[in-house]
Design a protein around this motif. Structure first.
Motif, PDB file in Angstrom:
ATOM      1  N   VAL A  16       0.855  -1.180   0.000  1.00  0.00           N
ATOM      2  CA  VAL A  16       0.000   0.000   0.000  1.00  0.00           C
ATOM      3  C   VAL A  16       0.895   1.234   0.000  1.00  0.00           C
ATOM      4  CG1 VAL A  16      -1.772   1.276   1.268  1.00  0.00           C
ATOM      5  CG2 VAL A  16      -1.768  -1.241   1.294  1.00  0.00           C
ATOM      6  N   THR A  17       0.722   2.095  -1.003  1.00  0.00           N
ATOM      7  CA  THR A  17       1.466   3.352  -1.088  1.00  0.00           C
ATOM      8  C   THR A  17       0.460   4.469  -1.317  1.00  0.00           C
ATOM      9  OG1 THR A  17       1.753   3.499  -3.482  1.00  0.00           O
ATOM     10  CG2 THR A  17       3.303   2.068  -2.289  1.00  0.00           C
ATOM     11  N   PRO A  18       0.887   5.714  -1.229  1.00  0.00           N
ATOM     12  CA  PRO A  18      -0.028   6.806  -1.577  1.00  0.00           C
ATOM     13  C   PRO A  18      -0.446   6.773  -3.050  1.00  0.00           C
ATOM     14  CG  PRO A  18       1.812   7.640  -0.299  1.00  0.00           C
ATOM     15  CD  PRO A  18       2.134   6.215  -0.644  1.00  0.00           C
ATOM     16  N   GLU A  47       5.586  -4.970 -11.763  1.00  0.00           N
ATOM     17  CA  GLU A  47       6.000  -3.739 -12.426  1.00  0.00           C
ATOM     18  C   GLU A  47       5.752  -2.517 -11.545  1.00  0.00           C
ATOM     19  OE1 GLU A  47       5.164  -1.527 -16.624  1.00  0.00           O
ATOM     20  OE2 GLU A  47       4.990  -3.706 -16.532  1.00  0.00           O
ATOM     21  N   GLN A  48       4.593  -2.462 -10.873  1.00  0.00           N
ATOM     22  CA  GLN A  48       4.294  -1.313 -10.014  1.00  0.00           C
ATOM     23  C   GLN A  48       5.329  -1.162  -8.904  1.00  0.00           C
ATOM     24  OE1 GLN A  48       0.225  -2.357  -8.879  1.00  0.00           O
ATOM     25  NE2 GLN A  48      -0.399  -0.320  -9.570  1.00  0.00           N
ATOM     26  N   THR A  53       9.337   4.764  -7.364  1.00  0.00           N
ATOM     27  CA  THR A  53      10.492   5.612  -7.041  1.00  0.00           C
ATOM     28  C   THR A  53      10.135   6.750  -6.100  1.00  0.00           C
ATOM     29  OG1 THR A  53      10.079   6.974  -8.991  1.00  0.00           O
ATOM     30  CG2 THR A  53      11.630   5.133  -9.236  1.00  0.00           C
ATOM     31  N   SER A  54       8.916   6.822  -5.666  1.00  0.00           N
ATOM     32  CA  SER A  54       8.491   7.920  -4.814  1.00  0.00           C
ATOM     33  C   SER A  54       9.238   7.886  -3.481  1.00  0.00           C
ATOM     34  CB  SER A  54       6.986   7.823  -4.546  1.00  0.00           C
ATOM     35  OG  SER A  54       6.590   8.797  -3.618  1.00  0.00           O
ATOM     36  N   ARG A  59       3.711   0.585   2.681  1.00  0.00           N
ATOM     37  CA  ARG A  59       3.407  -0.362   3.747  1.00  0.00           C
ATOM     38  C   ARG A  59       3.188  -1.742   3.136  1.00  0.00           C
ATOM     39  NH1 ARG A  59      -1.553   0.298   6.451  1.00  0.00           N
ATOM     40  NH2 ARG A  59      -2.325   1.323   4.602  1.00  0.00           N
ATOM     41  N   VAL A  60       3.615  -2.764   3.846  1.00  0.00           N
ATOM     42  CA  VAL A  60       3.342  -4.136   3.440  1.00  0.00           C
ATOM     43  C   VAL A  60       2.323  -4.692   4.425  1.00  0.00           C
ATOM     44  CG1 VAL A  60       4.288  -6.443   3.121  1.00  0.00           C
ATOM     45  CG2 VAL A  60       5.637  -4.442   2.461  1.00  0.00           C
TER      46      VAL A  60
END
Length: 138
Positions: A16-18, A47-48, A53-54, A59-60
């Motif tokens: 989970v990322t922004p 791929e995601q 690179t942000s 979070r995992v």
């Protein structure tokens, strides 16, 4: 209470990322006959994730599902087949890109002209790179 002998646990992960959230993906399974294990995330196949690179934190999330042993065996067998197919596709793509690097374009559209020993040369290169990094082609 302990897990019944007819059941086991399927372990899943999700990132989970922004910017994005992956779906839950299977890591592996735990059963009474295999109460611990080392799991591979295969994030290099995502791929995601591999292109993320942000500077924002990711979070995992882990998920656990108790299932009957028959269901666990089916799910794990299917996962193994998909992983092998993905690796085979990546290796084939590496060979194709290598062959394309020799093509002069003189044979016409849709055709490659390559040296006759192209496979031997690719195999030597592949083996050398594999010894340095077993996942280089991913």
């Amino acid at each position: 209470s302990p897990i019944p002998p007819t059941h086991g646990l399927l372990i899943y992960w999700q990132v989970v990322t922004p910017d994005f959230t992956t779906g839950f993906e299977l890591l592996g399974a735990l059963t009474q006959s295999r109460p611990s294990d080392v799991f591979r995330t295969n994030w290099s196949q995502h791929e995601q994730i591999s292109n993320y690179t942000s500077s924002s934190h990711a979070r995992v999330v882990l998920g656990v599902s108790m299932e009957r042993l028959e269901e666990i065996e089916n799910v794990v067998a299917h996962q193994s087949q998909n992983t092998r197919l993905f690796v085979a596709q990546k290796i084939a793509n590496d060979l194709f890109q290598y062959m394309q690097s020799f093509d002069s374009g003189t044979a016409g559209e849709g055709k490659l002209v390559v040296p006759t020993n192209i496979f031997d040369r690719w195999m030597t290169r592949f083996t050398s790179r594999y010894r340095q990094d077993a996942n280089f082609f991913m």
